[in-house]
Design a protein around this motif. Structure first.
Motif, PDB file in Angstrom:
ATOM      1  N   LYS A  31      -2.464  -0.967   7.187  1.00 12.53           N
ATOM      2  CA  LYS A  31      -2.123  -1.227   5.789  1.00 12.53           C
ATOM      3  C   LYS A  31      -0.711  -1.803   5.738  1.00 12.53           C
ATOM      4  O   LYS A  31       0.108  -1.518   6.608  1.00 12.53           O
ATOM      5  CB  LYS A  31      -2.185   0.066   4.966  1.00 12.53           C
ATOM      6  CG  LYS A  31      -3.603   0.621   4.889  1.00 12.53           C
ATOM      7  CD  LYS A  31      -4.026   0.885   3.467  1.00 12.53           C
ATOM      8  CE  LYS A  31      -5.471   1.286   3.419  1.00 12.53           C
ATOM      9  NZ  LYS A  31      -5.811   2.032   2.215  1.00 12.53           N
TER      10      LYS A  31
ATOM     11  N   THR B  48       2.555  -1.463   4.285  1.00 13.32           N
ATOM     12  CA  THR B  48       3.393  -0.537   3.522  1.00 13.32           C
ATOM     13  C   THR B  48       4.855  -0.982   3.610  1.00 13.32           C
ATOM     14  O   THR B  48       5.228  -1.754   4.494  1.00 13.32           O
ATOM     15  CB  THR B  48       3.278   0.909   4.053  1.00 13.32           C
ATOM     16  OG1 THR B  48       3.933   0.980   5.320  1.00 13.32           O
ATOM     17  CG2 THR B  48       1.829   1.351   4.208  1.00 13.32           C
TER      18      THR B  48
ATOM     19  N   ASP C 177       3.553   5.939  -4.030  1.00 13.05           N
ATOM     20  CA  ASP C 177       2.155   5.504  -3.887  1.00 13.05           C
ATOM     21  C   ASP C 177       2.029   3.979  -3.925  1.00 13.05           C
ATOM     22  O   ASP C 177       2.916   3.292  -4.421  1.00 13.05           O
ATOM     23  CB  ASP C 177       1.310   5.987  -5.089  1.00 13.05           C
ATOM     24  CG  ASP C 177       1.197   7.484  -5.156  1.00 13.05           C
ATOM     25  OD1 ASP C 177       1.436   8.151  -4.143  1.00 13.05           O
ATOM     26  OD2 ASP C 177       0.844   7.982  -6.251  1.00 13.05           O
TER      27      ASP C 177
ATOM     28  N   GLN D 236       4.727   4.852   2.620  1.00  4.78           N
ATOM     29  CA  GLN D 236       4.568   5.445   3.945  1.00  4.78           C
ATOM     30  C   GLN D 236       3.658   4.671   4.907  1.00  4.78           C
ATOM     31  O   GLN D 236       2.568   4.241   4.544  1.00  4.78           O
ATOM     32  CB  GLN D 236       4.010   6.861   3.800  1.00  4.78           C
ATOM     33  CG  GLN D 236       4.213   7.678   5.057  1.00  4.78           C
ATOM     34  CD  GLN D 236       3.820   9.118   4.844  1.00  4.78           C
ATOM     35  OE1 GLN D 236       3.162   9.445   3.859  1.00  4.78           O
ATOM     36  NE2 GLN D 236       4.205   9.988   5.764  1.00  4.78           N
ATOM     37  N   SER D 237       4.131   4.562   6.128  1.00  3.34           N
ATOM     38  CA  SER D 237       3.423   3.882   7.208  1.00  3.34           C
ATOM     39  C   SER D 237       1.965   4.337   7.316  1.00  3.34           C
ATOM     40  O   SER D 237       1.678   5.527   7.263  1.00  3.34           O
ATOM     41  CB  SER D 237       4.151   4.188   8.513  1.00  3.34           C
ATOM     42  OG  SER D 237       3.623   3.410   9.541  1.00  3.34           O
ATOM     43  N   GLN D 238       1.061   3.389   7.413  1.00  2.00           N
ATOM     44  CA  GLN D 238      -0.361   3.693   7.569  1.00  2.00           C
ATOM     45  C   GLN D 238      -0.947   2.648   8.506  1.00  2.00           C
ATOM     46  O   GLN D 238      -0.573   1.481   8.436  1.00  2.00           O
ATOM     47  CB  GLN D 238      -1.095   3.552   6.232  1.00  2.00           C
ATOM     48  CG  GLN D 238      -0.821   4.629   5.222  1.00  2.00           C
ATOM     49  CD  GLN D 238      -1.554   4.332   3.926  1.00  2.00           C
ATOM     50  OE1 GLN D 238      -2.749   4.126   3.907  1.00  2.00           O
ATOM     51  NE2 GLN D 238      -0.804   4.294   2.841  1.00  2.00           N
ATOM     52  N   SER D 239      -1.876   3.067   9.329  1.00  2.00           N
ATOM     53  CA  SER D 239      -2.464   2.076  10.238  1.00  2.00           C
ATOM     54  C   SER D 239      -3.276   1.084   9.420  1.00  2.00           C
ATOM     55  O   SER D 239      -3.990   1.450   8.489  1.00  2.00           O
ATOM     56  CB  SER D 239      -3.334   2.763  11.284  1.00  2.00           C
ATOM     57  OG  SER D 239      -4.323   3.528  10.657  1.00  2.00           O
TER      58      SER D 239
ATOM     59  N   ARG E 148       7.933   9.209  -0.943  1.00  2.00           N
ATOM     60  CA  ARG E 148       6.735   8.514  -0.462  1.00  2.00           C
ATOM     61  C   ARG E 148       5.980   7.944  -1.655  1.00  2.00           C
ATOM     62  O   ARG E 148       4.972   8.501  -2.084  1.00  2.00           O
ATOM     63  CB  ARG E 148       5.856   9.496   0.304  1.00  2.00           C
ATOM     64  CG  ARG E 148       6.521   9.970   1.570  1.00  2.00           C
ATOM     65  CD  ARG E 148       5.709  11.055   2.241  1.00  2.00           C
ATOM     66  NE  ARG E 148       6.435  11.551   3.412  1.00  2.00           N
ATOM     67  CZ  ARG E 148       6.074  12.613   4.121  1.00  2.00           C
ATOM     68  NH1 ARG E 148       4.983  13.296   3.772  1.00  2.00           N
ATOM     69  NH2 ARG E 148       6.778  13.001   5.160  1.00  2.00           N
TER      70      ARG E 148
ATOM     71  N   SER F  73       0.842  -1.204   0.000  1.00  2.00           N
ATOM     72  CA  SER F  73       0.000   0.000   0.000  1.00  2.00           C
ATOM     73  C   SER F  73       0.877   1.254   0.000  1.00  2.00           C
ATOM     74  O   SER F  73       0.616   2.192   0.757  1.00  2.00           O
ATOM     75  CB  SER F  73      -0.904  -0.003   1.228  1.00  2.00           C
ATOM     76  OG  SER F  73      -1.602  -1.208   1.329  1.00  2.00           O
TER      77      SER F  73
ATOM     78  N   ASP G 271       6.498   0.165   6.901  1.00  2.00           N
ATOM     79  CA  ASP G 271       6.079  -0.687   8.029  1.00  2.00           C
ATOM     80  C   ASP G 271       6.833  -2.014   8.042  1.00  2.00           C
ATOM     81  O   ASP G 271       7.252  -2.501   9.087  1.00  2.00           O
ATOM     82  CB  ASP G 271       4.571  -1.001   7.937  1.00  2.00           C
ATOM     83  CG  ASP G 271       3.718   0.210   8.296  1.00  2.00           C
ATOM     84  OD1 ASP G 271       4.185   1.056   9.079  1.00  2.00           O
ATOM     85  OD2 ASP G 271       2.580   0.305   7.784  1.00  2.00           O
TER      86      ASP G 271
END
Lengths: 258, 258
Positions: free
Chosen positions: A23, A25, A51, A18-21, A49, A15, A28
């Protein structure tokens, strides 16, 4: 110890960077590999960053490690340990010791992105999720003309998905925009001092739309010159985009800031 | 109407070419697309029974269609309809009308396979499931020597996974075996009049083992000359293998039997 990491990944598996809750990535996954090895959280600072779906041949990131055990004192050791913990869709190509002042994002001087098109009736399966499939007529000389027009210093506010307020300075310098054709494969290669959010995908989308003769070059120019263009922008799919290389200033011939 | 199909697929998504109960194979998927369009079962005869994980740039198959509706009377129409029904990991690159006597397997005159190696410390993520990752020393001139030795007519019974009883005639003619290097990418390109089950993977495995200096070239020669070689054979992974092209005799300059 400050480590500079050169990282490749298959963007179709993630995803984005960049770190995403909640998801998956790339950031992460690499932070989780660091935590496995170091036993505590280590923040990974990426230069770009990218996509969801965008590939990287050589993303750059840095990490600041505190006290490390003697067996983890070499960058090569970190590279092996990280790769052993990471899935094969993410690889640390290189790990180098750099000075404390090195910052992957802020020290980046320029970047190269490649946008890959496949111009034919059928998209080969091995290019699925790796190129933008275009069929029908394509005016190649118009494509080259558009690439030449966008080279140089421009205010690219018409080619970013964020509002002007979010990115105050929307002026960027595109050192070169090359169009290379090899059979059915067409590459748009962008080298610039910086790129706005979605800028390459919006430029590739606009260039292709003009080359398909669906957008008048005048509308393209209006957008490039900051006017409210009369038609909606076209964002090329993420899957055709590759982060190719990030340049940093060389010090002592090491290619890295020490 | 007899149709010749040229088909590409990403082998990492399938359990090989040949139909198997409870497995996702390329043949099954194409037969299911035909059934969707025609409303009844149509058998797809492939030229090569590629293994699970093996990729095809241009597999060839044929089908015999009975009465077809006027709107399905052109090969191009079948190509579009099939591609609309197939997943993007399988594409019909071409559909051509051929004579009733054309048989994809029995009329094939020769085939080209490519085996792809990646020789470096790290395998780039975009080559995951697409190349055999080799690290450590590799004797390139020994590799070329082995390739040259296996060219020509030999009894390849030492390079097939089936016993001699299952395949009576194990003599094949390898017109050429080329070794091409481009940076970290090494290709072994095999052109021959026919290939036994697992033959390319076993030849690639043996060549690499000799080039890594883990097998004595003498053992390789013993196996090639039909003797019981003293060491176990090495089968290269399926993921590095590509079916590149299949040749048929040309009639009337059409490149197909009419």
């Amino acid at each position: 110890m400050n480590l500079k990491l050169t990282i490749a990944y298959d963007g179709s598996c993630f995803s984005g960077w960049q770190s995403q809750s909640h998801k998956k990535t790339v950031q992460d996954i690499i932070e989780s590999a660091f935590a496995d090895i170091a036993g505590h959280r280590i923040i990974v600072h990426g230069a770009s960053r990218t996509d969801a779906g965008v590939h990287a041949l050589a993303q750059v990131a840095h990490v600041t490690l505190g006290e490390v055990s003697p067996k983890m004192s070499s960058p090569e050791r970190w590279q092996s340990a990280l790769n052993a913990s990471l899935p094969p869709q993410v690889r640390i190509l290189r790990a180098q010791r750099v000075s404390k002042t090195f910052h992957a994002r802020f020290c980046a001087q320029s970047k190269i992105y490649r946008y890959l098109l496949w111009h034919d009736h059928t998209l080969p399966p091995l290019l699925y999720q790796r190129a933008w499939h275009i069929h029908g007529p394509l005016n190649f000389s118009l494509m080259k003309e558009m690439a030449s027009i966008i080279s140089g210093i421009h205010d690219f506010r018409g080619f970013t998905a964020r509002s002007g307020a979010a990115q105050k300075n929307t002026i960027r310098d595109l050192y070169s925009v090359k169009v290379a054709q090899r059979g059915k494969e067409i590459s748009l290669i962008f080298h610039g001092n910086g790129f706005l959010y979605h800028m390459v995908r919006m430029l590739a989308g606009a260039i292709v739309h003009v080359a398909r003769e669906k957008t008048d070059p005048k509308d393209f120019l209006l957008r490039l010159h900051g006017a409210q263009a009369p038609i909606a922008p076209h964002t090329a799919p993420a899957a055709g985009l590759y982060l190719v290389r990030i340049f940093y200033k060389k010090i002592n011939g090491l290619g890295v800031e020490m």
